[in-house]
Scaffold this active site. Structure first.
Site, short mmCIF file in Angstrom:
data_model
loop_
_atom_site.label_atom_id
_atom_site.label_comp_id
_atom_site.label_asym_id
_atom_site.label_seq_id
_atom_site.Cartn_x
_atom_site.Cartn_y
_atom_site.Cartn_z
CG ASP A 196 -1.91 1.12 1.23
OD1 ASP A 196 -3.10 0.84 0.93
OD2 ASP A 196 -1.53 2.28 1.52
CG ASN A 204 -4.53 11.39 -5.21
OD1 ASN A 204 -4.56 11.66 -6.40
ND2 ASN A 204 -4.45 10.16 -4.75
CG HIS A 209 -7.59 12.19 -8.63
ND1 HIS A 209 -7.93 12.48 -7.31
CD2 HIS A 209 -7.97 10.91 -8.85
CE1 HIS A 209 -8.49 11.41 -6.77
NE2 HIS A 209 -8.54 10.46 -7.69
CG ASP A 213 -4.90 8.66 -12.15
OD1 ASP A 213 -5.14 8.26 -10.99
OD2 ASP A 213 -5.78 8.98 -12.97
CD GLU A 240 -3.71 3.80 -1.12
OE1 GLU A 240 -4.65 2.97 -1.00
OE2 GLU A 240 -2.91 4.10 -0.22
P1 GH3 Z 1 -1.63 5.35 4.47
O1 GH3 Z 1 -0.23 5.81 4.43
O2 GH3 Z 1 -2.07 4.97 5.83
O3 GH3 Z 1 -1.86 4.25 3.47
O4 GH3 Z 1 -2.52 6.57 4.02
P2 GH3 Z 1 -3.05 6.92 2.60
O5 GH3 Z 1 -3.24 8.38 2.51
O6 GH3 Z 1 -2.23 6.30 1.56
O7 GH3 Z 1 -4.41 6.10 2.58
P3 GH3 Z 1 -5.88 6.53 2.44
O8 GH3 Z 1 -6.65 5.24 2.36
O9 GH3 Z 1 -6.27 7.52 3.50
O10 GH3 Z 1 -5.97 7.26 1.06
C1 GH3 Z 1 -5.85 6.59 -0.13
C2 GH3 Z 1 -5.98 7.61 -1.23
O11 GH3 Z 1 -5.65 7.05 -2.50
C3 GH3 Z 1 -7.38 8.13 -1.41
C4 GH3 Z 1 -7.40 8.60 -2.81
O12 GH3 Z 1 -7.15 9.97 -2.87
C5 GH3 Z 1 -6.26 7.86 -3.47
N1 GH3 Z 1 -6.65 7.02 -4.57
C6 GH3 Z 1 -7.30 5.83 -4.55
N2 GH3 Z 1 -7.47 5.37 -5.79
C7 GH3 Z 1 -6.91 6.26 -6.64
C8 GH3 Z 1 -6.76 6.35 -8.07
O13 GH3 Z 1 -7.18 5.47 -8.83
N3 GH3 Z 1 -6.12 7.41 -8.58
C9 GH3 Z 1 -5.63 8.39 -7.76
N4 GH3 Z 1 -5.01 9.43 -8.30
N5 GH3 Z 1 -5.76 8.33 -6.45
C10 GH3 Z 1 -6.39 7.30 -5.88
MG MG Z 2 -2.11 4.18 1.45
MG MG Z 3 -4.97 1.94 1.00
#
Ligand code: GH3
Ligand code: MG
Ligand code: MG
Ligand code: MG
Length: 322
Positions: A196, A204, A209, A213, A240
């Site tokens: 992760d 982001n 965004h 990506d 992610e």
């Molecule tokens: P941690 O270190 O604990 O993993 O925190 P984190 O911020 O990585 O985790 P969190 O689950 O809070 O946030 C995940 C973020 O990933 C939310 C969203 O903005 C981003 N995300 C999820 N899918 C996609 C995607 O397909 N494209 C993009 N650009 N961002 C994504």
């Molecule tokens: Mg994360």
């Molecule tokens: Mg995650």
């Protein structure tokens, strides 16, 4: 009238016979070719498309049966139907000889116009039907090839994560089931890495965004690059989060690969400002390793990798945990 023209080759050493045979067959939607001896006949047969041969048996030099024998020995001419024209009476021995050569019919001199026409018509019809079937078969084969290509593309598409190009969750489920069963049979080890991206929400929110990506693509690519065995597979489970399956790999091996992935991501040096753990994009990795048996649930194995990931995060991120 049919679209398919039929080429008929008339072979007779008597000029008058050739002329009268041509006259009888005129107007039957036939292209008529003629030869006055066996050698010329074979030359024409090898050069041109011939659908039926009307073949005189008694000829000086090469007789009709000899011509037929040579035709049967050549791939290009071996399937062309032959109607023998003979003055020989219906002696069984001769007829038998002709059939052995693949002859399809006999005409006896003096030739009846009507019998000649109707016999030729049967073969013309047969020739046309064969051509229609051949054409339809070709068209069908072409369609099948196209469909197979579409099927291949679809099969690929439904298994691939559109953004990163690695396997998607559906493909992961398939591969995991297969490799798990295979490892049970081989009494080997099986490992999985739950990966992760750390602080990806911050990335982001800070860079947008689209940059997010791009980052996901880069991380996917570096994971793929780090994996060496063809049986090692990576899939994006969503967001992610990635999973790496390592068949025939024990926990020591899995730890090595996890650390290599972790370092390689860090070394990409994708800036992620505003984070207290690291100023670059990093990943945390939970490792699960087991020698699978029929009594171990696949889900337990994945849960274990999830738990490892949770601990790696809790311990400060940018690390792996077995
Ligand atoms: P941690 O270190 O604990 O993993 O925190 P984190 O911020 O990585 O985790 P969190 O689950 O809070 O946030 C995940 C973020 O990933 C939310 C969203 O903005 C981003 N995300 C999820 N899918 C996609 C995607 O397909 N494209 C993009 N650009 N961002 C994504
Ligand atoms: Mg994360
Ligand atoms: Mg995650
Ligand atoms: Mg003759």
């Amino acid at each position: 009238m049919s679209n398919y023209s039929t080429n008929i080759l008339i072979v007779d050493d008597t000029k008058a016979n050739l002329i009268s045979l041509e006259a009888i067959l005129e107007g039957e939607n036939l292209k008529i070719l003629s030869a006055s001896n066996g050698n010329d006949a074979l030359k024409i047969l090898l050069k041109q498309k011939v659908d039926i041969v009307l073949l005189d048996v008694q000829m000086p030099g090469m007789n009709g049966f000899e011509v037929a024998e040579l035709m049967r020995a050549n791939n290009k001419t071996k399937d062309i139907p032959i109607i023998f024209i003979t003055a020989i009476n219906k002696e069984e021995e001769y007829i038998f000889k002709g059939y052995e050569l693949g002859a399809v019919d006999y005409l006896y001199k003096p030739i009846s116009n009507e019998i000649l026409k109707s016999k030729v018509k049967v073969f013309v019809k047969l020739n046309e039907q064969t051509k229609i079937i051949e054409e339809k078969t070709r068209a069908l084969e072409e369609k099948i090839t196209q469909l197979e290509m579409v099927e291949k593309k679809l099969n690929h598409l439904i298994r691939i994560d559109e953004l990163t190009g690695v396997f998607n969750r559906r493909a992961f489920e398939e591969i995991f089931k297969l490799e798990w069963a295979r490892t049970i049979r081989s009494n080997g080890f099986f490992s999985a890495l739950m990966i992760d991206i750390d602080n990806f929400k911050n990335f982001n929110d800070t860079y947008g965004h689209l940059k997010g990506d791009e980052c996901l693509k880069d991380v996917a690519k570096i994971i793929e690059k780090t994996l060496r065995r063809i049986t090692d597979q990576v899939a994006r489970l969503g967001g992610e989060e990635f999973i790496v399956l390592l068949p025939e790999t024990d926990s020591d091996g899995a730890k090595l690969i996890a650390e290599e992935i972790r370092k390689n991501v860090e070394n990409l040096k994708i800036v992620n400002e505003g984070v207290d753990t690291s100023k670059f994009v990093t990943v945390s990795i939970g490792i699960s390793s087991v020698a699978p048996t029929r009594d171990i649930e696949k889900k337990e194995f994945i849960d274990c990798a999830d738990k490892g990931l949770y601990i790696a995060k809790k311990n400060g991120k940018n690390r792996s945990y077995v």
